[in-house]
Scaffold this motif. Structure first.
Motif, short mmCIF file in Angstrom:
data_model
loop_
_atom_site.label_atom_id
_atom_site.label_comp_id
_atom_site.label_asym_id
_atom_site.label_seq_id
_atom_site.Cartn_x
_atom_site.Cartn_y
_atom_site.Cartn_z
N TRP A 451 -10.58 -21.54 25.33
CA TRP A 451 -9.26 -21.22 24.81
C TRP A 451 -8.26 -21.20 25.94
O TRP A 451 -8.60 -21.13 27.12
N LEU A 470 -2.92 -17.83 20.32
CA LEU A 470 -3.39 -18.60 21.47
C LEU A 470 -2.78 -20.00 21.40
O LEU A 470 -2.60 -20.55 20.31
N SER A 473 -7.46 -23.02 21.04
CA SER A 473 -8.79 -22.41 21.03
C SER A 473 -9.75 -23.34 20.31
O SER A 473 -9.38 -24.02 19.34
N LYS A 475 -14.06 -23.33 19.30
CA LYS A 475 -15.38 -22.72 19.39
C LYS A 475 -16.30 -23.40 18.40
O LYS A 475 -15.96 -23.54 17.22
N ASN A 565 -8.15 -21.14 13.56
CA ASN A 565 -9.18 -21.30 14.58
C ASN A 565 -9.77 -22.71 14.49
O ASN A 565 -10.11 -23.17 13.40
#
Length: 811
Positions: A451, A470, A473, A475, A565
């Motif tokens: 991130w 942010l 990012s 993941k 996300n």
């Protein structure tokens, strides 16, 4: 200035040692009746054991003790022996002879003695690798001076061929395809390339239109063959950028070579704008062993272990950019660290069987494993300000903005590739039939956690009054297990007609991948003609369908959930990229000033569909994960190759290219205009490159080596901004590396007369200057954003001028 520089470099290397005045240097060429150099002609002084063979250009060179009268003998099976009486009056003598065939042996020798080898593969001399100025330390330093090849980063061994990206280049060592790490995102991490220059015996390279036996890649093929030593030998090299050791032995049935390389770019990275504690450490070990089980069977093994470790603690950065009247300075104060580790293991065992002189079969099993880890946690507080000079000559400026960012990553990837291949060759009549079948398993495990947080004047970006965001990012955790089957068959046929000598190669390649269940058929063909003209020409034409089969990175499609996300979804329905190549070329062989030259022209067009679009940052390729584009590349390459001085190869290349792509349903702003067709990420409209070698005419042990590149800037766009993918081009890449060397040979130089050097065959002192003109080349850009999402590009400059010294010894 140039003469002063050369004089200075040579005087450093001489060490006040001069040759004996009675040495005589005899050099020249052995040519045929077509004025072409002849390889393998034996040249010796009658009555002495001193013998040399001419090289591929017909060049030879002898150093001997002068006497009143000597007889120089030229001999080759199928040709008249020539005896040349010489009465040397000077220390240097040039003699060129024309070899005449023995008429009564024509049926025995045939046309093969003078037959031209024609294909789309160009051969390179490994001898040029050792002393070519090269910051990266691999044979790629030679490739990037070839026609159609470009590079804009001297820290990297990666290269682009005719508009393609790095993943579109296949590399073979001893007919086995090798791979590069997948996680590497910057050239500072990259370390050593797989190919060890100390082990190389043959180099062949193709920029397109290559044969069916080579893998599914759309741009180029580099084919390397490692050496089998004929006697015990060794070499060692020490320099400011690393060291290497090579040992080879040969017995009646067994040969082996072992090589270790160590590289540290700490000294080189110190010339970058970003200052800090650089601790790069790259090491690898390779071995190649062969054992003759019987006169018809051989067992061989190729092994490699490589470890690239990159540690970095940044401290400060100051970059000045813009024009003289509107200069700006980007200053950063860092806190944090980066620690990366890449380990690879490779092994290949081959059983070769020769049931007859015309048939050869191989069974090869190989495995490749890589374990890659990337970790960093770096914060930076920056100040952007103007920079100007007042009337008193003092530098002053005003702040434009301040900000802070934090970058974090914990990424790891492990991949295993194992395969078994059966291949063969059968020579009959004027044909050479080749075939092969491969079964391959691939297992990849990928974990990404990274991130980035951006702050501009106290506001987190992208700015939202309600939540903390942010800037970026990602993941994800993914695995991919697959099986791949490939097969090829091709035939090369040679014949003669009233027009000239012909060579034709045709065949097809098949590929099936268990992930997307796609069966690919890739037909390819090439024809070449060497006409019976007074002038020596060769013409060739190649075409075919070339696929770029996905491996893993191409499948990664970034998606976002309802909370914003990002994660990775593997697109298992993705198709192989497809390209149709048409390449037409010619070679004109001629002699000027008594020396051989070749002028090559190649025109090409590549039409591609099912293209997977990508963005390029440093050496990191970020694929879209979709077959979302089509593209074309067209251009022309010119190359002049020859020996400006006898025995020293020199070449000059000039390439023009247009490479564009159209991404489905998107329009981009390029130079202020809306366009659908935009330059591809690796599109460089022109490249001018040269490799030049020279030596003192009175003493060829003093040599000069120069490598020069001038290439167009790369298309640049702000990351994450879909409307500015190729908004502008970076500045052109211009670089000159120069080196000077002095060779000391056993039995010829006083330095070598010491008893402790009696096992040393030669010693070479070499001094290099990288980036001679100290030009600030741009590799990529760091983008600064403000609250209104306006972005400014700050150039990431590459290395500055640097001196390097190496000493090499052969045993």
């Amino acid at each position: 200035m140039q003469k002063i520089l050369i004089f200075f470099l040579f005087n450093i290397l001489t060490l006040n040692i001069v040759n004996a005045q009675q040495d005589l240097r005899v050099y020249g060429y052995a040519i045929n009746d077509s004025n072409r150099g002849m390889e393998g002609v034996s040249v010796h002084i009658d009555g002495t054991p001193l013998t040399v063979l001419t090289n591929g250009n017909g060049y030879y060179e002898l150093t001997l003790t002068k006497s009143d009268s000597m007889v120089l003998v030229f001999s080759l099976d199928g040709y008249e022996t020539i005896r040349q009486v010489i009465h040397p009056q000077r220390n240097t003598l040039s003699i060129t002879v024309e070899m005449q065939p023995v008429l009564h042996k024509l049926d025995e020798v045939g046309i093969s003695a003078v037959r031209r080898q024609t294909s789309m593969m160009e051969t390179l001399s490994p001898q040029n690798i050792r002393l070519t100025p090269n910051a990266a330390g691999g044979i790629e330093a030679l490739l990037i001076t070839m026609a159609g090849v470009s590079q804009n980063n001297e820290l990297s061994s990666q290269y682009s061929v005719r508009g393609g990206n790095f993943d579109e280049n296949s590399v073979y060592v001893n007919d086995i395809e090798v791979y590069r790490p997948l996680l590497v995102r910057s050239s500072q991490q990259e370390g050593l390339s797989f190919i060890n220059p100390d082990l190389v015996e043959n180099i062949a390279f193709s920029s397109g239109g290559f044969e069916p036996k080579y893998a599914e890649k759309m741009s180029s093929v580099l084919d390397i063959q490692y050496k089998k030593p004929k006697k015990a030998e060794a070499s060692i090299s020490l320099g400011l950028l690393g060291a290497s050791l090579y040992v080879g032995t040969a017995a009646k049935r067994f040969t082996q070579v072992h090589a270790i390389r160590y590289k540290t770019s700490q000294y080189l990275l110190g010339t970058l704008d970003t200052k800090g504690e650089y601790k790069p450490s790259f090491i690898d070990y390779q071995t190649f062993m062969t054992f003759n089980l019987s006169p018809k069977t051989e067992l061989s093994f190729l092994g490699n272990f490589s470890q690239n470790r990159y540690k970095f603690i940044p401290q400060t950065r100051e970059t000045t950019f813009g024009t003289y009247n509107m200069a700006q300075t980007y200053t950063v104060f860092f806190d944090g660290w980066e620690n990366d580790l890449f380990r690879t293991y490779f092994g290949a065992l081959r059983f070769s069987f020769l049931p007859s002189k015309t048939l050869k079969m191989n069974l090869t099993a190989s495995a490749y494993y890589t374990n890659e880890n990337e970790s960093y946690d770096i914060t930076g507080a920056y100040l952007l300000s103007t920079r100007k000079q007042n009337v008193q000559g003092e530098i002053e400026g005003e702040p434009l903005g301040i900000g802070e960012y934090h970058e974090h990553a914990r990424n790891s990837l492990a991949a295993t590739v194992a395969n078994i291949t059966y291949s063969g060759e059968y020579n009959f009549s004027n044909n050479k039939l080749a075939w092969g079948v491969t079964g391959q398993t691939e297992r990849i495990s990928d974990k990404i956690s990274e991130w980035k947080w951006n702050d501009s004047v106290g506001y987190s970006l992208p700015y939202d009054r309600k939540i903390f965001n942010l800037f970026y990012s990602l993941k994800s955790r993914d695995t991919l297990n697959s099986f791949r089957t490939t097969a090829y068959v091709q035939d090369t046929y040679r014949w003669e007609s009233s027009w000239g000598r012909w060579t034709a190669t045709g065949g097809a390649r098949l590929n099936f991948w268990s992930v997307n269940k796609e069966l690919l058929i890739s037909p390819r063909a090439m024809i070449a003609l060497s006409p019976f003209w007074k002038r020596d020409f060769t013409f060739r034409l190649a075409t075919g369908v070339y696929y770029q089969t996905p491996f893993y990175k191409e499948l990664r499609q970034i998606e976002s959930d309802a909370d914003g996300n990002s994660y990775i979804r593997l697109n298992t329905d993705i198709k192989a990229q497809r390209s149709v190549h048409v390449v037409a070329g010619s070679d004109y062989y001629f002699r000027a000033w008594g020396r051989p030259f070749k002028f090559t022209t190649e025109a090409y067009i590549k039409l591609a569909d099912r293209v997977i679009s990508y963005e390029l940052e440093n050496v990191n390729i970020k694929y879209s994960g979709l077959n979302d584009a089509k593209a074309y590349t067209a251009g022309i390459d010119f190359k002049l190759f020859g020996e400006l001085i006898p025995g020293a190869e020199t070449w000059l290349n000039f390439s023009l290219m247009d490479s564009k792509e159209k991404i489905d349903g998107k329009t981009f702003i390029v130079n202020g205009k809306a366009q659908e067709w935009i330059p591809r990420p690796n599109s460089q409209r022109f490249v001018l490159s040269a490799l030049f070698q020279d030596y003192l005419p009175t003493n060829p042990k003093y040599r000069l080596h120069l490598r020069a590149i001038w290439s167009d800037g790369m298309p640049v766009g702000a990351p994450g901004n879909n409307n500015s993918r190729a908004a502008f081009r970076s500045t052109s890449y211009r670089r000159i590396d120069i080196g000077a060397s002095r060779v000391f040979t056993q039995g010829e130089d006083k330095l070598m007369s010491a008893k402790w050097l009696n096992k040393v065959e030669r010693i070479i002192f070499n001094i290099e200057i990288f980036n001679l003109l100290n030009i600030n080349n741009v590799n990529s850009y760091y983008w600064i954003s403000d609250m209104q999402q306006r972005q400014m590009a700050v150039p990431n400059y590459l290395t500055g001028r640097m001196f390097n010294f190496k000493i090499m010894a052969d045993f």
